[in-house]
Design a protein around this motif. Structure first.
Motif, PDB file in Angstrom:
ATOM      1  N   LEU A 197       0.836  -1.201   0.000  1.00  0.00           N
ATOM      2  CA  LEU A 197       0.000   0.000   0.000  1.00  0.00           C
ATOM      3  C   LEU A 197       0.878   1.261   0.000  1.00  0.00           C
ATOM      4  O   LEU A 197       0.564   2.246  -0.687  1.00  0.00           O
ATOM      5  CB  LEU A 197      -0.906  -0.012   1.233  1.00  0.00           C
ATOM      6  N   GLY A 198       1.981   1.211   0.750  1.00  0.00           N
ATOM      7  CA  GLY A 198       2.901   2.345   0.751  1.00  0.00           C
ATOM      8  C   GLY A 198       3.536   2.560  -0.612  1.00  0.00           C
ATOM      9  O   GLY A 198       3.734   3.705  -1.040  1.00  0.00           O
ATOM     10  N   ALA A 199       3.872   1.438  -1.318  1.00  0.00           N
ATOM     11  CA  ALA A 199       4.436   1.564  -2.669  1.00  0.00           C
ATOM     12  C   ALA A 199       3.446   2.231  -3.612  1.00  0.00           C
ATOM     13  O   ALA A 199       3.821   3.058  -4.464  1.00  0.00           O
ATOM     14  CB  ALA A 199       4.833   0.180  -3.187  1.00  0.00           C
ATOM     15  N   ILE A 200       2.171   1.905  -3.463  1.00  0.00           N
ATOM     16  CA  ILE A 200       1.147   2.540  -4.305  1.00  0.00           C
ATOM     17  C   ILE A 200       1.038   4.028  -3.985  1.00  0.00           C
ATOM     18  O   ILE A 200       0.955   4.889  -4.877  1.00  0.00           O
ATOM     19  CB  ILE A 200      -0.206   1.837  -4.104  1.00  0.00           C
ATOM     20  N   ALA A 201       1.058   4.338  -2.655  1.00  0.00           N
ATOM     21  CA  ALA A 201       0.902   5.740  -2.259  1.00  0.00           C
ATOM     22  C   ALA A 201       2.085   6.589  -2.702  1.00  0.00           C
ATOM     23  O   ALA A 201       1.919   7.768  -3.065  1.00  0.00           O
ATOM     24  CB  ALA A 201       0.708   5.834  -0.750  1.00  0.00           C
ATOM     25  N   THR A 202       3.286   6.026  -2.715  1.00  0.00           N
ATOM     26  CA  THR A 202       4.464   6.826  -3.082  1.00  0.00           C
ATOM     27  C   THR A 202       4.566   7.069  -4.589  1.00  0.00           C
ATOM     28  O   THR A 202       5.494   7.759  -5.026  1.00  0.00           O
ATOM     29  CB  THR A 202       5.746   6.114  -2.608  1.00  0.00           C
ATOM     30  N   THR A 203       3.637   6.547  -5.369  1.00  0.00           N
ATOM     31  CA  THR A 203       3.626   6.899  -6.798  1.00  0.00           C
ATOM     32  C   THR A 203       3.210   8.348  -7.007  1.00  0.00           C
ATOM     33  O   THR A 203       3.482   8.927  -8.069  1.00  0.00           O
ATOM     34  CB  THR A 203       2.674   5.973  -7.573  1.00  0.00           C
ATOM     35  N   TYR A 204       2.584   8.952  -5.997  1.00  0.00           N
ATOM     36  CA  TYR A 204       2.140  10.346  -6.130  1.00  0.00           C
ATOM     37  C   TYR A 204       2.402  11.167  -4.876  1.00  0.00           C
ATOM     38  O   TYR A 204       2.270  12.384  -4.884  1.00  0.00           O
ATOM     39  CB  TYR A 204       0.641  10.390  -6.456  1.00  0.00           C
ATOM     40  N   SER A 205       2.732  10.501  -3.746  1.00  0.00           N
ATOM     41  CA  SER A 205       2.792  11.214  -2.460  1.00  0.00           C
ATOM     42  C   SER A 205       4.220  11.300  -1.936  1.00  0.00           C
ATOM     43  O   SER A 205       4.923  10.290  -1.839  1.00  0.00           O
ATOM     44  CB  SER A 205       1.917  10.494  -1.425  1.00  0.00           C
TER      45      SER A 205
ATOM     46  N   LEU B 121      11.072  -4.430  -5.133  1.00  0.00           N
ATOM     47  CA  LEU B 121      10.781  -4.217  -6.557  1.00  0.00           C
ATOM     48  C   LEU B 121       9.541  -3.346  -6.737  1.00  0.00           C
ATOM     49  O   LEU B 121       9.498  -2.470  -7.620  1.00  0.00           O
ATOM     50  CB  LEU B 121      10.605  -5.558  -7.259  1.00  0.00           C
ATOM     51  N   ALA B 122       8.524  -3.575  -5.908  1.00  0.00           N
ATOM     52  CA  ALA B 122       7.302  -2.772  -6.018  1.00  0.00           C
ATOM     53  C   ALA B 122       7.598  -1.298  -5.742  1.00  0.00           C
ATOM     54  O   ALA B 122       7.097  -0.400  -6.437  1.00  0.00           O
ATOM     55  CB  ALA B 122       6.247  -3.294  -5.045  1.00  0.00           C
ATOM     56  N   ASN B 123       8.427  -1.029  -4.759  1.00  0.00           N
ATOM     57  CA  ASN B 123       8.776   0.360  -4.459  1.00  0.00           C
ATOM     58  C   ASN B 123       9.690   0.963  -5.527  1.00  0.00           C
ATOM     59  O   ASN B 123       9.634   2.171  -5.785  1.00  0.00           O
ATOM     60  CB  ASN B 123       9.439   0.443  -3.084  1.00  0.00           C
ATOM     61  N   ALA B 124      10.533   0.125  -6.137  1.00  0.00           N
ATOM     62  CA  ALA B 124      11.360   0.632  -7.242  1.00  0.00           C
ATOM     63  C   ALA B 124      10.494   1.057  -8.419  1.00  0.00           C
ATOM     64  O   ALA B 124      10.724   2.106  -9.049  1.00  0.00           O
ATOM     65  CB  ALA B 124      12.363  -0.443  -7.660  1.00  0.00           C
ATOM     66  N   VAL B 125       9.465   0.269  -8.729  1.00  0.00           N
ATOM     67  CA  VAL B 125       8.535   0.634  -9.805  1.00  0.00           C
ATOM     68  C   VAL B 125       7.778   1.909  -9.447  1.00  0.00           C
ATOM     69  O   VAL B 125       7.543   2.793 -10.295  1.00  0.00           O
ATOM     70  CB  VAL B 125       7.567  -0.526 -10.088  1.00  0.00           C
ATOM     71  N   SER B 126       7.397   2.027  -8.164  1.00  0.00           N
ATOM     72  CA  SER B 126       6.647   3.215  -7.739  1.00  0.00           C
ATOM     73  C   SER B 126       7.490   4.479  -7.897  1.00  0.00           C
ATOM     74  O   SER B 126       6.952   5.562  -8.170  1.00  0.00           O
ATOM     75  CB  SER B 126       6.188   3.058  -6.282  1.00  0.00           C
ATOM     76  N   ILE B 127       8.806   4.361  -7.756  1.00  0.00           N
ATOM     77  CA  ILE B 127       9.671   5.539  -7.919  1.00  0.00           C
ATOM     78  C   ILE B 127       9.646   6.015  -9.370  1.00  0.00           C
ATOM     79  O   ILE B 127       9.597   7.226  -9.649  1.00  0.00           O
ATOM     80  CB  ILE B 127      11.103   5.190  -7.475  1.00  0.00           C
ATOM     81  N   VAL B 128       9.666   5.064 -10.311  1.00  0.00           N
ATOM     82  CA  VAL B 128       9.619   5.432 -11.732  1.00  0.00           C
ATOM     83  C   VAL B 128       8.303   6.143 -12.047  1.00  0.00           C
ATOM     84  O   VAL B 128       8.274   7.181 -12.730  1.00  0.00           O
ATOM     85  CB  VAL B 128       9.805   4.176 -12.603  1.00  0.00           C
ATOM     86  N   ILE B 129       7.213   5.601 -11.541  1.00  0.00           N
ATOM     87  CA  ILE B 129       5.902   6.237 -11.770  1.00  0.00           C
ATOM     88  C   ILE B 129       5.863   7.610 -11.104  1.00  0.00           C
ATOM     89  O   ILE B 129       5.292   8.582 -11.649  1.00  0.00           O
ATOM     90  CB  ILE B 129       4.777   5.335 -11.244  1.00  0.00           C
ATOM     91  N   TYR B 130       6.453   7.732  -9.922  1.00  0.00           N
ATOM     92  CA  TYR B 130       6.466   8.995  -9.174  1.00  0.00           C
ATOM     93  C   TYR B 130       7.112  10.106 -10.003  1.00  0.00           C
ATOM     94  O   TYR B 130       6.637  11.256 -10.007  1.00  0.00           O
ATOM     95  CB  TYR B 130       7.208   8.786  -7.853  1.00  0.00           C
ATOM     96  N   THR B 131       8.223   9.811 -10.694  1.00  0.00           N
ATOM     97  CA  THR B 131       8.903  10.849 -11.480  1.00  0.00           C
ATOM     98  C   THR B 131       8.018  11.390 -12.599  1.00  0.00           C
ATOM     99  O   THR B 131       8.151  12.555 -13.012  1.00  0.00           O
ATOM    100  CB  THR B 131      10.201  10.288 -12.078  1.00  0.00           C
ATOM    101  N   GLU B 132       7.110  10.557 -13.099  1.00  0.00           N
ATOM    102  CA  GLU B 132       6.194  11.004 -14.158  1.00  0.00           C
ATOM    103  C   GLU B 132       5.019  11.773 -13.586  1.00  0.00           C
ATOM    104  O   GLU B 132       4.554  12.759 -14.168  1.00  0.00           O
ATOM    105  CB  GLU B 132       5.698   9.797 -14.958  1.00  0.00           C
TER     106      GLU B 132
END
Length: 372
Positions: A70-78, A106-117
């Motif tokens: 859930l934190g990985a999902i939230a860090t895509t924008y927060s 890995l889930a948090n690494a993917v969330s970082i890529v989405i976060y930059t966009e």
């Protein structure tokens, strides 16, 4: 750690400190991300998501993997969710298998890529991703160190528990061996005393024409033997009642006294004693018990018949012990006393043999080591 265990006082302290640290970190990250060119709605969602994850830390012991995802999902924008997410990733690494840690990482690494966009950071995306991955890697490495240290401490505690259990079992076994030794001592000591009683009582029964002086002498020997038997029995019972203890052991120097007691009981004993030197205590006690058993058997099976006792030895040559007496009615089977003597001799690395001689006498002989 599982969520089924009640939270201890230490757990409450740790969880409270982590919650406060997460709130403080979330506020700092939110303030830093407030300058990004994003809508006010996303900023509000950023703040709310961060606070929700901070409160979710109270349940990280029960659902660490689910909350970390859930934190990985939230860090895509927060930005505000970052501090709580790092703590959740650390919890997964410490408490869960390494496979779960890998998937969460890995889930948090993917969330970082989405976060930059999503956040459209002014910094190059490579810098943002590299810096974020480095922080996550550092947190995971620290958590792996904590995990390995806890496992090491648990292993040491388990070893200490096993060592304590083994020590307790060894103590119990030693106590059992002591009880067996006490049983042998009871047989040897009381058997000899009671044999003396039996011989003198039998003499009084079969000699009604005995003089008053002879009756008085026999009665005095019976009284003294009975008193000594009671004393020996009290000593045995006292040792059995105590958690740890030993029955007072005879010494090799007491052997002449043993022979003299048998002579006073009416058993003609011829003693050939030639053993001078520093004989080990355990060997001397074994020699004493062999002679005692031989004299006791002679009193039982051949009362009044002459007994030859030979104890000869020297340091480096060993100690020879031999008891020979007529035994016209002796059975050839082994009694418990002879079995016990064989065990005693074997324990001191000696040899014991017994049986009839060509002349029909019974011979009990042993060789015991006597170091130079």
């Amino acid at each position: 750690m599982t969520g089924n265990r009640r939270r201890s006082r230490r757990d409450w302290v740790v969880d409270s400190l982590l919650f406060l640290a997460a709130v403080f970190g979330s506020l700092l990250l939110y303030d830093a991300g407030d300058r990004d060119p994003v809508s006010s709605g996303l900023l509000a969602l950023d703040f709310i998501s961060g606070m929700v994850l901070c409160f979710a830390l109270w349940f990280r012991r029960r659902w660490p993997v689910q909350l970390a995802i859930l934190g990985a999902i939230a860090t895509t924008y927060s930005d505000a969710a970052g501090a709580a997410t790092l703590i959740l990733v650390m919890s997964v690494t410490i408490y869960k298998p390494l496979r779960a840690t890998l998937w969460v990482f890995l889930a948090n690494a993917v969330s970082i890529v989405i976060y930059t966009e999503v956040r459209d950071k002014p910094e190059p995306w490579g810098v943002t991703i590299g810096f974020s991955v480095a922080i996550y890697a550092a947190v995971v490495g620290w958590a792996l160190y904590i995990r390995s240290r806890r496992q090491l401490l648990q292993t040491l505690r388990d070893r200490a528990d096993r060592a304590e259990t083994v020590a307790r079992l060894q103590a119990q076994q030693a106590q059992l061996r002591a009880r067996e030794e006490l049983a042998r001592e009871m047989h040897d000591v009381l058997g000899h005393r009671l044999s003396l009683l039996s011989v003198h009582a039998g003499a009084l029964a079969y000699r009604p024409d005995a003089s008053a002086e002879e009756v008085g002498g026999a009665a005095e020997i019976i009284r003294a033997s009975a008193h000594q038997a009671l004393q020996d029995l009290r000593e045995v019972i006292g040792v059995l009642r105590a958690p740890v203890g030993e029955l007072p052991q005879p010494t090799f120097a007491d052997l002449p006294v043993l022979v003299e007691d048998s002579r006073r009981a009416g058993l003609p004993v011829e003693l050939d004693f030639d053993a001078d030197g520093p004989l080990p205590d355990h060997v001397g006690r074994t020699a004493y018990r062999i002679v005692q058993e031989g004299l006791t058997n002679a009193l039982k099976h051949a009362p009044g018949e002459a007994v030859r006792v030979r104890v000869v030895g020297a340091p480096g040559n060993g100690l020879e012990v031999e008891v020979v007496n007529p035994a016209p009615n002796r059975r050839t089977g082994e009694g418990q006393g002879l079995l016990g003597l064989a065990e005693r001799a074997a324990l001191v690395e000696g040899r014991l043999e017994h049986g009839r001689t060509p002349a029909g006498d019974f011979r009990l002989a042993a060789w015991l080591p006597w170091p130079a």
